[in-house]
Motif scaffolding. Structure first.
Motif, PDB file in Angstrom:
ATOM      1  N   ALA A  55       1.525  12.774  10.467  1.00 44.79           N
ATOM      2  CA  ALA A  55       0.578  11.978  11.245  1.00 44.79           C
ATOM      3  C   ALA A  55       0.599  10.535  10.752  1.00 44.79           C
ATOM      4  N   PHE A  56       0.302   9.624  11.676  1.00 43.22           N
ATOM      5  CA  PHE A  56       0.483   8.193  11.437  1.00 43.22           C
ATOM      6  C   PHE A  56      -0.824   7.435  11.603  1.00 43.22           C
ATOM      7  N   THR A  57      -1.074   6.521  10.659  1.00 41.66           N
ATOM      8  CA  THR A  57      -2.274   5.687  10.673  1.00 41.66           C
ATOM      9  C   THR A  57      -1.946   4.325  11.271  1.00 41.66           C
ATOM     10  N   GLN A  58      -2.891   3.396  11.116  1.00 44.01           N
ATOM     11  CA  GLN A  58      -2.632   1.992  11.425  1.00 44.01           C
ATOM     12  C   GLN A  58      -2.957   1.137  10.198  1.00 44.01           C
ATOM     13  N   ASP A  59      -2.764   1.712   9.020  1.00 40.78           N
ATOM     14  CA  ASP A  59      -2.949   0.962   7.781  1.00 40.78           C
ATOM     15  C   ASP A  59      -1.706   0.100   7.559  1.00 40.78           C
ATOM     16  N   PRO A  60      -1.878  -1.216   7.489  1.00 38.89           N
ATOM     17  CA  PRO A  60      -0.721  -2.122   7.554  1.00 38.89           C
ATOM     18  C   PRO A  60       0.015  -2.360   6.231  1.00 38.89           C
ATOM     19  N   PHE A  61       0.786  -1.364   5.814  1.00 37.25           N
ATOM     20  CA  PHE A  61       1.673  -1.569   4.668  1.00 37.25           C
ATOM     21  C   PHE A  61       2.869  -0.640   4.824  1.00 37.25           C
ATOM     22  N   ASN A  62       3.790  -0.678   3.883  1.00 40.84           N
ATOM     23  CA  ASN A  62       5.039   0.056   4.029  1.00 40.84           C
ATOM     24  C   ASN A  62       4.991   1.443   3.399  1.00 40.84           C
ATOM     25  N   VAL A  63       5.944   2.259   3.808  1.00 37.68           N
ATOM     26  CA  VAL A  63       6.036   3.652   3.384  1.00 37.68           C
ATOM     27  C   VAL A  63       6.877   3.743   2.116  1.00 37.68           C
ATOM     28  N   SER A  64       6.497   4.653   1.207  1.00 35.34           N
ATOM     29  CA  SER A  64       7.314   4.967   0.034  1.00 35.34           C
ATOM     30  C   SER A  64       7.648   6.456   0.068  1.00 35.34           C
ATOM     31  N   PRO A  65       8.609   6.913  -0.732  1.00 35.69           N
ATOM     32  CA  PRO A  65       8.914   8.349  -0.760  1.00 35.69           C
ATOM     33  C   PRO A  65       7.729   9.214  -1.185  1.00 35.69           C
ATOM     34  N   GLU A  66       6.715   8.598  -1.827  1.00 35.47           N
ATOM     35  CA  GLU A  66       5.538   9.340  -2.269  1.00 35.47           C
ATOM     36  C   GLU A  66       4.429   9.363  -1.224  1.00 35.47           C
ATOM     37  N   THR A  67       4.616   8.730  -0.085  1.00 36.09           N
ATOM     38  CA  THR A  67       3.590   8.676   0.956  1.00 36.09           C
ATOM     39  C   THR A  67       3.250  10.078   1.459  1.00 36.09           C
ATOM     40  N   ASP A  68       1.962  10.347   1.639  1.00 32.67           N
ATOM     41  CA  ASP A  68       1.502  11.605   2.223  1.00 32.67           C
ATOM     42  C   ASP A  68       1.997  11.673   3.674  1.00 32.67           C
ATOM     43  N   PRO A  69       2.702  12.737   4.078  1.00 35.79           N
ATOM     44  CA  PRO A  69       3.220  12.821   5.456  1.00 35.79           C
ATOM     45  C   PRO A  69       2.134  12.798   6.535  1.00 35.79           C
ATOM     46  N   TYR A  70       0.871  13.014   6.142  1.00 38.26           N
ATOM     47  CA  TYR A  70      -0.217  12.970   7.127  1.00 38.26           C
ATOM     48  C   TYR A  70      -1.004  11.661   7.068  1.00 38.26           C
ATOM     49  N   LEU A  71      -0.504  10.720   6.260  1.00 38.80           N
ATOM     50  CA  LEU A  71      -1.137   9.392   6.156  1.00 38.80           C
ATOM     51  C   LEU A  71      -0.046   8.323   6.126  1.00 38.80           C
ATOM     52  N   ILE A  72       0.850   8.371   7.091  1.00 37.88           N
ATOM     53  CA  ILE A  72       1.970   7.439   7.113  1.00 37.88           C
ATOM     54  C   ILE A  72       1.509   6.104   7.700  1.00 37.88           C
ATOM     55  N   PRO A  73       1.600   5.019   6.933  1.00 42.92           N
ATOM     56  CA  PRO A  73       1.107   3.721   7.409  1.00 42.92           C
ATOM     57  C   PRO A  73       2.056   3.088   8.422  1.00 42.92           C
ATOM     58  N   VAL A  87       2.798  -0.821  10.585  1.00 44.63           N
ATOM     59  CA  VAL A  87       2.544  -2.261  10.679  1.00 44.63           C
ATOM     60  C   VAL A  87       2.408  -2.651  12.147  1.00 44.63           C
ATOM     61  N   PRO A  88       1.274  -3.251  12.551  1.00 43.89           N
ATOM     62  CA  PRO A  88       1.080  -3.596  13.956  1.00 43.89           C
ATOM     63  C   PRO A  88       1.873  -4.830  14.373  1.00 43.89           C
ATOM     64  N   MET A  89       2.540  -4.731  15.513  1.00 40.26           N
ATOM     65  CA  MET A  89       3.233  -5.859  16.125  1.00 40.26           C
ATOM     66  C   MET A  89       2.630  -6.087  17.513  1.00 40.26           C
ATOM     67  N   VAL A  90       1.386  -6.550  17.488  1.00 40.86           N
ATOM     68  CA  VAL A  90       0.643  -6.790  18.734  1.00 40.86           C
ATOM     69  C   VAL A  90      -0.139  -8.086  18.605  1.00 40.86           C
ATOM     70  N   GLY A  91      -0.430  -8.690  19.737  1.00 44.21           N
ATOM     71  CA  GLY A  91      -1.259  -9.886  19.743  1.00 44.21           C
ATOM     72  C   GLY A  91      -0.758 -10.960  18.806  1.00 44.21           C
ATOM     73  N   SER A  92      -1.680 -11.536  18.029  1.00 46.90           N
ATOM     74  CA  SER A  92      -1.330 -12.636  17.117  1.00 46.90           C
ATOM     75  C   SER A  92      -0.480 -12.165  15.937  1.00 46.90           C
ATOM     76  N   TRP A  93      -0.420 -10.860  15.696  1.00 45.92           N
ATOM     77  CA  TRP A  93       0.402 -10.328  14.616  1.00 45.92           C
ATOM     78  C   TRP A  93       1.882 -10.320  14.990  1.00 45.92           C
ATOM     79  N   ALA A  94       2.169 -10.365  16.281  1.00 44.64           N
ATOM     80  CA  ALA A  94       3.532 -10.098  16.772  1.00 44.64           C
ATOM     81  C   ALA A  94       4.431 -11.323  16.736  1.00 44.64           C
ATOM     82  N   THR A  95       4.572 -11.924  15.548  1.00 41.67           N
ATOM     83  CA  THR A  95       5.463 -13.071  15.400  1.00 41.67           C
ATOM     84  C   THR A  95       6.617 -12.698  14.472  1.00 41.67           C
ATOM     85  N   LEU A  96       7.719 -13.406  14.595  1.00 39.42           N
ATOM     86  CA  LEU A  96       8.854 -13.152  13.702  1.00 39.42           C
ATOM     87  C   LEU A  96       8.480 -13.437  12.247  1.00 39.42           C
TER      88      LEU A  96
END
Length: 350
Positions: A216-234, A236-245
């Motif tokens: 399962a996937f959240t909207q917590d804005p950070f990257n995944v590591s091999p230790e990430t809980d598979p039910y709390l996969i963060p 990164v939003p690419m919408v609105g003002s966040w969606a810049t290069l």
């Protein structure tokens, strides 16, 4: 030995060395990494929804940027498999996810992703798709499903903010209803789930597990590591003002912070004010300039105990917002890049 003979021996030695190094040294295509970035999109080319949409032209620029800079866009299956086996990801791994199943996913995003032959995942709001005008039709879903690099997942049935909901009967009913309609429309069982509005708590996570969904996937804005809980996969939003290069580059370079334990846990707080936040970081010495964040209060400076590998901060003020995101932010001394860890907390009922 003649000069020609020496020259030939020298060339032969270079060839042998080249072969040896090609065997011993891993190629860039097989390089591995301890982080992956999962991107989340919603709407495309819908200016009436500025906070959740991205212009199609900007979306395609992001895709081209990822390809040109050597990022490897992998499937959600590859990501989840790595998490379950605690193994590294491919170097510069990125996963593309799209929430809700809006019609512009089919008309705007799908042609771009198909053009570049890329894998992606769409999490479907099951009450809306095939029924409401803003969402994909059944025919569009079936046409998209013919593309062998698309994965479909669940985004609940009613699309309620689930952070405050601990009623197991409701959570089971909503998820079972979503699974039933998903199977009716697509003729297979979903494996993955994205929390509506990125909200979750322990009851929600447990129901998702118990009903057989694998991640399962959240909207917590950070990257995944091999230790990430598979039910709390963060993600990164690419919408609105966040969606810049610029933002995309920044998030791609950010490291996942190595937090092994934290308290209070995610979801509904046991009390408000929340009191003492404690983070256990085994290799705490890898980080500098550590800061603590809570949405409602902003950035705070925590106490850092290198001997005990603990970062702590006490919040004595009662929280007013129903949900807040909590974060640690630091600089990773190894790379010089930002390192982050996020999770969601929910104000308890009064």
């Amino acid at each position: 030995m003649t000069g020609a003979g020496l020259k030939n021996n020298f060339i032969l030695s270079l060839i042998i060395l080249a072969i040896v190094f090609s065997v011993l040294l891993p190629s860039s295509s097989s390089a591995l990494s301890k982080k992956a970035t999962v991107l989340i999109y919603h709407k495309f080319n819908e200016p009436d929804s500025p906070s959740t949409s991205i212009p199609t032209e900007v979306f395609e620029k992001q895709i081209r940027f990822l390809i040109e800079k050597g990022y490897r866009i992998i499937s959600i299956d590859e990501l989840v498999d790595a998490l379950y086996h605690k193994k590294p990801f491919p170097e510069k791994a990125v996963v593309i996810t799209i929430d809700d199943g809006y019609r512009t996913t089919y008309t705007e995003a799908f042609p771009v992703l198909k053009k570049y032959n890329l894998p992606f995942t769409v999490f479907l709001y099951m009450e809306g798709v095939g029924r409401f005008p803003a969402y994909m039709t059944v025919d569009q879903l079936k046409e998209m499903s013919k593309y062998d690099k698309v994965t479909f997942g669940l985004h609940s049935y009613y699309h309620k903010p689930l952070g405050s909901i601990t009623d197991r009967k409701f959570l089971e009913r909503d998820t079972k209803k979503a699974i039933k309609r998903f199977k009716k429309l697509l003729s297979f069982t979903p494996h993955y789930y994205a929390y509506p509005y990125g909200e979750y708590n322990h009851s929600v996570v447990q129901v998702i597990k118990d009903l057989g969904l694998e991640a399962a996937f959240t909207q917590d804005p950070f990257n995944v590591s091999p230790e990430t809980d598979p039910y709390l996969i963060p993600r990164v939003p690419m919408v609105g003002s966040w969606a810049t290069l610029k933002n995309l580059r920044w998030f791609l370079e950010t490291e996942p912070m190595e937090v092994s334990e934290y308290n209070p846990s995610f979801g509904v707080l046991p009390e408000n004010p929340p009191g003492r936040f404690v983070f256990k970081i085994e290799r705490l010495g890898l980080y500098k300039d550590i800061r603590f964040y809570i949405s409602e209060l902003g950035w705070l400076i925590p106490e850092v105990d290198l001997k005990k590998s603990l970062v702590t901060v006490t919040v004595k003020k009662s929280l007013k917002r129903r949900v807040n995101r909590v974060a640690l932010d630091a600089v990773d001394k190894r790379s010089g890049h930002k390192a982050r860890f996020f999770y969601l907390i929910v104000k308890p009922s009064e």
